[in-house]
Design a protein around this motif. Structure first.
Motif, mmCIF file in Angstrom:
data_model
loop_
_atom_site.group_PDB
_atom_site.id
_atom_site.type_symbol
_atom_site.label_atom_id
_atom_site.label_comp_id
_atom_site.label_asym_id
_atom_site.label_seq_id
_atom_site.Cartn_x
_atom_site.Cartn_y
_atom_site.Cartn_z
ATOM 1 N N VAL A 162 1.488 -9.588 -21.547
ATOM 2 C CA VAL A 162 1.902 -10.141 -20.241
ATOM 3 C C VAL A 162 3.142 -9.417 -19.733
ATOM 4 O O VAL A 162 3.230 -9.055 -18.543
ATOM 5 N N GLN A 163 4.117 -9.173 -20.622
ATOM 6 C CA GLN A 163 5.326 -8.473 -20.193
ATOM 7 C C GLN A 163 5.037 -7.034 -19.797
ATOM 8 O O GLN A 163 5.663 -6.492 -18.888
ATOM 9 N N THR A 164 4.076 -6.400 -20.462
ATOM 10 C CA THR A 164 3.742 -5.015 -20.137
ATOM 11 C C THR A 164 2.998 -4.921 -18.819
ATOM 12 O O THR A 164 3.213 -3.988 -18.019
ATOM 13 N N GLN A 165 2.098 -5.871 -18.563
ATOM 14 C CA GLN A 165 1.267 -5.807 -17.364
ATOM 15 C C GLN A 165 2.004 -6.224 -16.100
ATOM 16 O O GLN A 165 1.490 -6.028 -15.001
ATOM 17 N N MET A 166 3.168 -6.820 -16.234
ATOM 18 C CA MET A 166 3.935 -7.191 -15.039
ATOM 19 C C MET A 166 4.581 -5.942 -14.445
ATOM 20 O O MET A 166 5.427 -5.302 -15.073
ATOM 21 N N LYS A 167 4.161 -5.583 -13.278
ATOM 22 C CA LYS A 167 4.666 -4.384 -12.602
ATOM 23 C C LYS A 167 5.511 -4.815 -11.413
ATOM 24 O O LYS A 167 5.244 -5.812 -10.757
ATOM 25 N N SER A 168 6.514 -4.037 -11.134
ATOM 26 C CA SER A 168 7.437 -4.351 -10.036
ATOM 27 C C SER A 168 7.108 -3.603 -8.748
ATOM 28 O O SER A 168 7.909 -3.552 -7.840
ATOM 29 N N SER A 169 5.948 -2.977 -8.704
ATOM 30 C CA SER A 169 5.589 -2.223 -7.497
ATOM 31 C C SER A 169 5.274 -3.181 -6.360
ATOM 32 O O SER A 169 4.652 -4.221 -6.550
ATOM 33 N N GLU A 170 5.698 -2.825 -5.149
ATOM 34 C CA GLU A 170 5.463 -3.660 -3.988
ATOM 35 C C GLU A 170 4.132 -3.312 -3.350
ATOM 36 O O GLU A 170 3.612 -2.208 -3.503
ATOM 37 N N LEU A 171 3.610 -4.287 -2.621
ATOM 38 C CA LEU A 171 2.341 -4.073 -1.931
ATOM 39 C C LEU A 171 2.553 -3.127 -0.742
ATOM 40 O O LEU A 171 3.584 -3.187 -0.064
ATOM 41 N N PRO A 172 1.594 -2.256 -0.497
ATOM 42 C CA PRO A 172 1.721 -1.370 0.670
ATOM 43 C C PRO A 172 1.560 -2.156 1.965
ATOM 44 O O PRO A 172 0.975 -3.234 1.999
ATOM 45 N N ARG A 173 2.077 -1.598 3.034
ATOM 46 C CA ARG A 173 1.987 -2.220 4.346
ATOM 47 C C ARG A 173 0.977 -1.458 5.212
ATOM 48 O O ARG A 173 0.625 -0.310 4.927
ATOM 49 N N LEU A 174 0.550 -2.133 6.268
ATOM 50 C CA LEU A 174 -0.442 -1.553 7.182
ATOM 51 C C LEU A 174 0.248 -0.965 8.409
ATOM 52 O O LEU A 174 -0.196 -1.179 9.551
ATOM 53 N N ASP A 175 1.308 -0.215 8.189
ATOM 54 C CA ASP A 175 2.090 0.299 9.317
ATOM 55 C C ASP A 175 1.285 1.282 10.163
ATOM 56 O O ASP A 175 1.341 1.250 11.404
ATOM 57 N N GLU A 176 0.507 2.163 9.522
ATOM 58 C CA GLU A 176 -0.244 3.167 10.269
ATOM 59 C C GLU A 176 -1.334 2.532 11.122
ATOM 60 O O GLU A 176 -1.506 2.878 12.306
ATOM 61 N N THR A 177 -2.050 1.579 10.552
ATOM 62 C CA THR A 177 -3.098 0.902 11.320
ATOM 63 C C THR A 177 -2.504 0.081 12.460
ATOM 64 O O THR A 177 -3.035 0.065 13.580
ATOM 65 N N LEU A 178 -1.396 -0.614 12.177
ATOM 66 C CA LEU A 178 -0.772 -1.419 13.231
ATOM 67 C C LEU A 178 -0.205 -0.531 14.342
ATOM 68 O O LEU A 178 -0.257 -0.905 15.534
ATOM 69 N N ALA A 179 0.322 0.647 13.987
ATOM 70 C CA ALA A 179 0.790 1.578 15.020
ATOM 71 C C ALA A 179 -0.370 2.081 15.873
ATOM 72 O O ALA A 179 -0.259 2.189 17.115
ATOM 73 N N ALA A 180 -1.509 2.372 15.228
ATOM 74 C CA ALA A 180 -2.694 2.804 15.990
ATOM 75 C C ALA A 180 -3.205 1.675 16.894
ATOM 76 O O ALA A 180 -3.658 1.925 18.024
#
Length: 349
Positions: free
Chosen positions: A323-341
């Protein structure tokens, strides 16, 4: 000769009495030392019990606080759902063209999916919303919306390439750990005896032989000595067994585990469960740092108070390490490119 014999008996009796008094004094002094040691250990155990209760109370307060935060997040999620319904009603009430309605609807759906992904910690809402938007654009078949389709494809590839924490899988493992807590053996647990010695009274054959012996004095004295010897061996065996039960010699690397009273094991297990539940709530509320801290505390308690040689303890430690190994601190990506389009398409450029 009779006087000398009596004097010798008196000297032997006096010597035996003196030895008995000395032995009684030594035993009394040893008993006093044992009582003082037991009183000191009882005081230490009481202090540790008070500390364990204090920690349990603090953990309960933390649980209530996390529950309040979870309720706040649920309230925000309901507010988001309410905003979505209001947006849908607003879009139905407006008289816009089909393309404008399509762009506005996709933008609201994508923003809602992005908020849901941030709340749940999963990228599936964003992928589902992007896939639905791509299908709607394909059905609309508008050439001016082709840049929007390309932006959606790039966002889908970027989201799929991003590694996020598998929150449902971690929650299942934490539930399994919580279930295993009651089955973990403590480091100072008393081992169960493999067999129980039955204590008999005086040997029946000796008594029978004593009853059946003739009335002459030498035979009766011999049988009495045999009976007395058998009784003495039986008594010595019982005292030795009791002494073995009173004293245990075992290796415990953590001194606190040896001083843990048996009645405190309930509070210890409940405190460990609260740590795991706090980590679970931290995962649900997207507080990764708090969840990591609670898991580290649970791991320290597992190695400090529980038997490391037990298979169940090893399995729980491996599960906690996973459980401690699988916990990652990476953030979710955002949809900035699609929202800009989408913003470009809504502006008509």
């Amino acid at each position: 000769m009779g006087a000398n014999h009596s004097r010798r008996w008196l000297l032997v009796t006096g010597a035996v009495a003196v030895v008995g008094v000395v032995m009684s004094a030594l035993l009394w002094q040893k008993l006093n030392n044992i009582q003082e040691e037991l009183a000191r250990r009882s005081t230490d155990s009481t202090a540790q019990s008070i500390e364990a209760r204090t920690l349990a109370r603090q953990a309960q307060d933390g649980t209530r606080e996390l529950t309040a935060r979870l309720a706040l997040l649920e309230t925000r999620l309901s507010e988001v759902s309410l905003q979505r319904s209001q947006l849908e009603e607003l879009m139905q009430s407006l008289s816009r063209s089909r393309d404008e309605n399509l762009v506005v609807d996709m933008e609201s759906a994508l923003r809602l999916a992005q908020q849901q992904a941030q709340l749940t910690g999963s990228a599936e809402p964003m992928l589902a919303a992007l896939k639905s938007a791509d299908q709607r654009l394909a059905r609309a078949a508008q050439p001016r919306l082709n840049p929007l389709q390309r932006a959606i494809a790039r966002d889908v590839e970027r989201i799929k390439a991003t590694t996020v924490t598998d929150v449902p899988g971690l929650l299942l493992k934490l539930d399994e750990l919580t279930r295993l807590v009651d089955e973990l053996p403590l480091a100072n647990a008393m081992p169960m005896a493999s067999n129980t010695r039955a204590r008999a009274a005086a040997p029946a054959p000796a008594r029978a032989a004593s009853a059946a012996a003739p009335s002459d004095n030498p035979a009766r004295a011999l049988l009495d000595r045999l009976d007395l010897r058998a009784w003495w061996e039986h008594t010595w065996q019982g005292v030795r067994d009791d002494a073995r039960n009173l004293l245990r010699v075992s290796r415990i690397d953590q001194p606190d585990a040896a001083l843990l009273a048996p009645e405190q094991s309930f509070f210890l297990r409940e405190n460990l469960k609260l740590k795991l539940l706090n980590a679970r709530l931290g995962l649900l509320s997207r507080q990764t740092a708090s969840a990591r801290s609670d898991l580290a505390s649970a791991s320290a308690m597992l190695g400090k108070y529980f038997d490391p040689a037990s298979r169940r303890t090893e399995a729980a430690g491996q599960l906690l390490q996973q459980v401690q190994t699988q916990m990652k601190s990476s953030e979710l990506p955002r949809l900035d490119e699609t929202l800009a389009a989408l913003a470009t398409a809504a502006a008509g450029r």
